[in-house]
Motif scaffolding. Structure first.
Motif, PDB file in Angstrom:
ATOM      1  N   HIS A  69       0.812  -1.224   0.000  1.00  0.00           N
ATOM      2  CA  HIS A  69       0.000   0.000   0.000  1.00  0.00           C
ATOM      3  C   HIS A  69       0.843   1.272   0.000  1.00  0.00           C
ATOM      4  O   HIS A  69       0.324   2.360  -0.203  1.00  0.00           O
ATOM      5  CB  HIS A  69      -0.905   0.043   1.233  1.00  0.00           C
ATOM      6  N   LEU A  70       2.141   1.144   0.304  1.00  0.00           N
ATOM      7  CA  LEU A  70       2.933   2.360   0.528  1.00  0.00           C
ATOM      8  C   LEU A  70       3.000   3.283  -0.683  1.00  0.00           C
ATOM      9  O   LEU A  70       2.937   4.505  -0.511  1.00  0.00           O
ATOM     10  CB  LEU A  70       4.333   2.001   1.043  1.00  0.00           C
ATOM     11  N   PRO A  71       3.109   2.760  -1.909  1.00  0.00           N
ATOM     12  CA  PRO A  71       3.187   3.676  -3.047  1.00  0.00           C
ATOM     13  C   PRO A  71       1.998   4.635  -3.137  1.00  0.00           C
ATOM     14  O   PRO A  71       2.150   5.765  -3.577  1.00  0.00           O
ATOM     15  CB  PRO A  71       3.226   2.744  -4.260  1.00  0.00           C
ATOM     16  N   HIS A  72       0.805   4.217  -2.741  1.00  0.00           N
ATOM     17  CA  HIS A  72      -0.345   5.111  -2.896  1.00  0.00           C
ATOM     18  C   HIS A  72      -1.107   5.404  -1.618  1.00  0.00           C
ATOM     19  O   HIS A  72      -2.065   6.168  -1.624  1.00  0.00           O
ATOM     20  CB  HIS A  72      -1.291   4.560  -3.977  1.00  0.00           C
ATOM     21  N   ARG A  73      -0.721   4.820  -0.494  1.00  0.00           N
ATOM     22  CA  ARG A  73      -1.483   5.058   0.741  1.00  0.00           C
ATOM     23  C   ARG A  73      -0.587   5.410   1.926  1.00  0.00           C
ATOM     24  O   ARG A  73      -1.031   5.306   3.079  1.00  0.00           O
ATOM     25  CB  ARG A  73      -2.230   3.794   1.185  1.00  0.00           C
ATOM     26  N   ALA A  74       0.645   5.803   1.676  1.00  0.00           N
ATOM     27  CA  ALA A  74       1.575   6.011   2.794  1.00  0.00           C
ATOM     28  C   ALA A  74       0.980   6.930   3.851  1.00  0.00           C
ATOM     29  O   ALA A  74       1.138   6.695   5.054  1.00  0.00           O
ATOM     30  CB  ALA A  74       2.893   6.567   2.266  1.00  0.00           C
ATOM     31  N   SER A  75       0.241   7.952   3.436  1.00  0.00           N
ATOM     32  CA  SER A  75      -0.257   8.904   4.436  1.00  0.00           C
ATOM     33  C   SER A  75      -1.720   8.659   4.813  1.00  0.00           C
ATOM     34  O   SER A  75      -2.312   9.439   5.557  1.00  0.00           O
ATOM     35  CB  SER A  75      -0.069  10.325   3.910  1.00  0.00           C
ATOM     36  N   GLN A  76      -2.289   7.578   4.298  1.00  0.00           N
ATOM     37  CA  GLN A  76      -3.657   7.224   4.719  1.00  0.00           C
ATOM     38  C   GLN A  76      -3.620   6.578   6.111  1.00  0.00           C
ATOM     39  O   GLN A  76      -2.672   5.865   6.452  1.00  0.00           O
ATOM     40  CB  GLN A  76      -4.265   6.239   3.708  1.00  0.00           C
ATOM     41  N   THR A  77      -4.657   6.803   6.917  1.00  0.00           N
ATOM     42  CA  THR A  77      -4.716   6.168   8.233  1.00  0.00           C
ATOM     43  C   THR A  77      -4.972   4.665   8.078  1.00  0.00           C
ATOM     44  O   THR A  77      -5.934   4.268   7.420  1.00  0.00           O
ATOM     45  CB  THR A  77      -5.839   6.781   9.091  1.00  0.00           C
TER      46      THR A  77
END
Ligand code: WT7
Length: 630
Positions: A69-77
C-alpha cells in the motif's frame, strides 16, 4: 470470476467455487503479493486429516498488509485508535507509520534472540502496539500466540507452556472503564511456571508500579530506540505457521489452533472485501478484542490487506455511559460497525436516549458475530442503530475456520433477520442427521459440517494432531464437524441454532464446561461439580454450576463467592458461574457419566419434562436437584 456485486453474481461465483474450487481460489490468490507463486493449489485428506493450500508458494502476509500500500497510501490512516477514556486524544497511525513501527518491533524481537519459527506470546490490551506486535512477529516468521488480556495468570502460563513461547510482549497495565488492571503483575505470576520464556518486553500504558526482573524484562520504549525501521519481510512457505490461538475444548485443556500463512492470507483478505463490500476511504470498526480470532482476522489482517482504515477501541460499551459506542461512531463517522449480540442486548436494555443523542448517519453497514443473534436484538439493531437503512451481516465462523464461512453479503444478499444466510464462495456446508447421513434439500435441521477444505482452516492443534482428528473429523467421517446445529429453511437460508457439544458461549466467549468444572473443583470444600449453560437475557448463555461439597455448607452465599473467586483466579472473570446450586449428588448413569441433558433442563427452568431417567444409578437425586433449582 471472484468479485460479487449482485445476488446473481453471488450465485454464479458460488457455483463456480464449488464446481472448480482450485481454479476459483487460485484466481482469488492471484490478487495478493507472493514472493514465489504456488506450484499446486490444494492437497487434502479429511481422514488423516491433512490440508495444504498453495503448495510451494512463498509470501509474507505483512507485505500484503503494509508494503504493497505504501506507493499510494503512505499517508492514509491504517489504524485509528480510540482510548478507553473519551478525554484522551485518539491516535491515527498511517500506513507509513505502521510500516515503521512494525519493522522496529520485528528488529526488536530479533535483537532479543527471537527467530523464525519461535513462538511469541502477546498478552496486551487494545492498544495499537498490540497490532504492531502481531505484525512484527509475522514480519520475521515468529509464530504469535495472542492470549486475551482478561485471562488469569494460570491460564496464561498454561498457554505459554503448551507452545513453549520464548518471549512475552505485554503492558504495565490496562484500562477497562474506570478500572486499572495490573497486567505485568499477572505476567510475573504466570512466569513463575514458564521455563521457556527468556525475554519480556513491557509497553508503558497505565504507568502503575511494576517490578522489572533484571536480564529478563525490558521496556518497550527503550528497546525501540535501539532499532531502525527497516526490516525485510521473511519469505514464508504457504504452510509455515503464522499463529497459534487457543480456544476452549469440550473436554480437557484449551486447544492451540494452528493457522498457516498462505491460505489464511487469501481467505481473510477475500472475505473481508466480499462480505463487507468495503469501499475506498470507509472507516471500519470491529469491536472485538485482538485476543480473539475476530480481532486477528477482522481488526488487523483483513482490513489492512485491503488498504482499509480500521478503528481499534480500547474501552468498553458501558463506560463512561451506555452511549459510548454510539458516541464513537458519531465522533469518527464510522461507516461499518461490527459487534457481538451480547453487546447489542446489553445496550438495548439502556434507555433509547443514549442512542438518540448521537448522529449515526455515517453508518452504511452493521455486522454481528460470536453467537446466534436473536430476532429481537436483530430488529432493535436494524431499527435503532441502522435506522432501517443498513444491512446486517450476521457472520458465522469459528477460531478453527479462521475466517467467514456463512454470512450475508452486504447490499447483495436479501436479508432475513437472524439468519447467517448463505455460504461464502468456496465453503461447502453439509447438514447431517444423527446417524451420520447428509440431509439434502431445504426446510431441514441437523448438525453443521463442512465437506470440502477452505484455505483458512486450522491445520492442526499445536502438539496434538490426534486430538485435532478426534475433535473435528471423527464424528462424521470425511467431514469437518463444527460443533454447531443449524437449520436450512425452505429458501436455503442457514440459521445457526447453537452448540450441540459441551461448549457454552457466554457473552460471545467460548468456554468448555469441563474447564470450568475443574476450576470449581480446585476449591477445597468441593468434591465434584457439573456445569451447564442456561439461557441468559444479556449474555446469551450463563454458567450454571451444580456443586457437591464434602459437608453441607454453613454459609452458602459465602461459599458461592469463594467458588466464583476460585474460577476467576484459575480461568478469568469471564468464566465465573452465574448460578451455583449445592447438591448432594449428580444424575449419573451406571457407567458414571453425568447426564447433562437433565441438568440442562433444570438450569433452563423446565423441571416437568426431564425425559427418561430410568438409566440413572440413583434416580432419587433428580428430585432433590429439581427442588433446589435456582
Ligand atoms: C462459535 C465459535 C467467530 C469468531 C468469534 C467466535 C458461535 C459465532 C456466530 C453467528 C451463530 C455463531 C458458534 C461457533 N458463533 N458466530 N454469527 N451465529 N453462532 O469464535 O470463540 O471460536 O466460537 O461461536 O457456536 O461455533 P469462537
Amino acid at each position: 470470476m471472484t468479485s460479487i456485486k449482485t445476488f446473481e453474481d453471488y450465485k454464479q461465483v458460488y457455483r463456480y467455487s464449488v464446481e472448480q474450487p482450485e481454479a476459483f481460489w487460485s484466481e482469488v490468490a492471484t490478487q495478493f503479493v507472493w514472493k514465489k507463486k504456488w506450484d499446486q493449489v490444494l492437497e487434502w485428506n479429511f481422514h488423516k486429516p491433512e490440508v495444504k493450500w498453495f503448495i510451494g508458494g512463498s509470501l509474507n502476509i505483512t507485505e500484503n498488509c503494509i508494503d504493497r500500500h505504501l506507493p499510494h497510501r503512505a499517508s492514509q490512516t491504517a489504524l485509528l485508535w480510540e482510548a478507553n477514556d473519551p478525554n484522551e486524544p485518539s491516535r491515527r497511525i498511517t500506513y507509513q507509520e505502521l510500516h515503521d513501527e512494525v519493522c522496529k518491533v520485528a528488529n526488536m524481537l530479533k535483537m532479543h534472540g527471537v527467530k523464525k519459527g519461535d513462538r511469541v506470546c502477546i498478552y496486551m490490551p487494545m492498544v495499537p502496539e498490540a497490532a504492531y506486535a502481531i505484525l512484527g512477529c509475522a514480519r520475521i516468521g515468529a509464530v504469535h500466540s495472542v492470549v486475551f488480556a482478561g485471562f488469569s495468570a494460570g491460564s496464561l502460563s498454561d498457554r505459554i507452556n503448551d507452545s513453549n513461547c520464548k518471549a512475552v510482549l505485554t503492558c504495565d497495565g490496562s484500562f477497562r472503564g474506570d478500572k486499572k488492571i495490573d497486567l505485568k503483575g499477572i505476567v510475573d505470576e504466570a512466569l513463575k511456571k514458564t521455563p521457556s520464556v527468556e525475554k519480556v518486553i513491557v509497553l508503558e500504558r497505565t504507568r502503575g508500579p511494576v517490578t522489572m526482573t533484571e536480564g529478563r524484562d525490558f521496556w518497550w520504549h527503550t528497546e525501540m530506540t535501539k532499532v531502525n525501521a527497516i526490516c525485510d519481510a521473511e519469505p514464508m512457505d504457504s504452510e509455515d505457521l503464522l499463529f497459534i490461538l487457543y480456544t476452549s475444548g469440550s473436554t480437557g485443556k484449551p486447544k492451540g489452533m494452528v493457522h498457516t500463512c498462505g491460505g489464511y492470507m487469501v481467505h481473510i483478505g477475500y472475505t473481508f472485501q466480499t462480505i463487507f463490500q468495503y469501499r475506498e476511504k470507509e472507516l471500519y470498526w470491529c469491536t472485538a478484542d485482538v485476543g480473539w480470532v475476530t480481532g486477528h482476522s477482522y481488526i488487523v489482517y483483513g482490513p489492512l490487506m485491503n488498504g482499509a482504515t480500521s478503528l481499534m477501541f480500547e474501552g468498553i460499551p458501558s463506560w463512561p455511559d451506555m452511549g459510548r459506542f454510539w458516541q464513537v461512531i458519531e465522533k469518527h463517522k464510522v461507516n461499518i460497525f461490527y459487534t457481538a449480540p451480547t453487546a447489542i442486548r446489553s445496550l438495548q436494555n439502556a434507555p433509547l436516549s443514549f442512542v438518540e443523542r448521537h448522529d449515526l448517519s455515517s453508518l452504511r453497514l452493521l455486522g454481528s458475530v460470536g453467537e446466534p443473534i436473536n430476532e429481537e436484538a436483530w430488529h432493535w439493531y436494524h431499527a435503532n442503530i441502522g435506522k432501517d437503512r443498513c444491512d446486517i451481516v450476521d457472520t458465522w465462523w469459528q477460531t478453527e475456520t479462521g475466517g467467514f464461512m456463512i454470512s450475508p453479503i452486504a447490499n447483495v444478499t436479501p436479508m432475513k433477520p437472524a439468519f447467517a444466510s448463505f455460504p461464502v464462495p468456496g465453503v461447502q456446508p453439509a447438514v447431517m442427521d444423527e446417524h451420520g447421513h447428509e440431509i439434502e434439500g431445504n426446510g431441514i435441521e441437523g448438525r453443521l459440517t463442512i465437506k470440502f477444505p477452505w484455505p483458512s482452516m486450522a491445520r492442526t492443534i499445536y502438539g496434538d494432531h490426534g486430538r485435532f482428528r478426534d475433535t473435528y473429523f471423527s464424528t462424521f467421517s470425511g467431514k469437518y464437524f463444527t460443533g454447531d446445529g443449524c437449520k436450512r429453511d425452505p429458501d436455503g437460508y442457514y440459521r445457526i441454532t447453537g452448540r450441540v457439544d459441551d461448549i457454552i458461549i457466554v457473552s460471545g466467549h467460548n468456554l468448555g464446561t469441563a474447564e470450568i468444572e475443574s476450576a470449581i473443583d480446585e476449591h477445597h470444600d468441593v468434591v465434584e461439580s457439573a456445569v451447564v449453560g442456561f439461557p441468559h437475557d444479556i449474555k446469551g448463555q450463563g454458567v450454571y454450576a451444580f456443586v457437591i461439597c464434602y459437608k453441607k455448607p454453613e454459609n452458602e452465599d459465602k461459599l458461592r463467592g469463594e467458588i466464583r473467586d476460585t474460577v476467576s483466579k484459575i480461568i478469568g472473570a469471564i468464566a465465573k458461574p452465574d448460578k451455583i446450586q449445592f447438591v448432594s449428588g449428580l444424575p449419573k448413569t451406571r457407567s458414571g457419566k453425568i447426564m447433562r441433558r437433565i441438568l440442562r433442563k433444570v438450569a433452563e427452568g423446565d423441571t416437568t419434562n426431564l425425559g427418561d431417567t430410568t438409566t440413572l444409578l440413583d434416580p432419587g437425586v433428580v428430585d432433590e436437584i429439581k427442588n433446589g433449582a435456582l
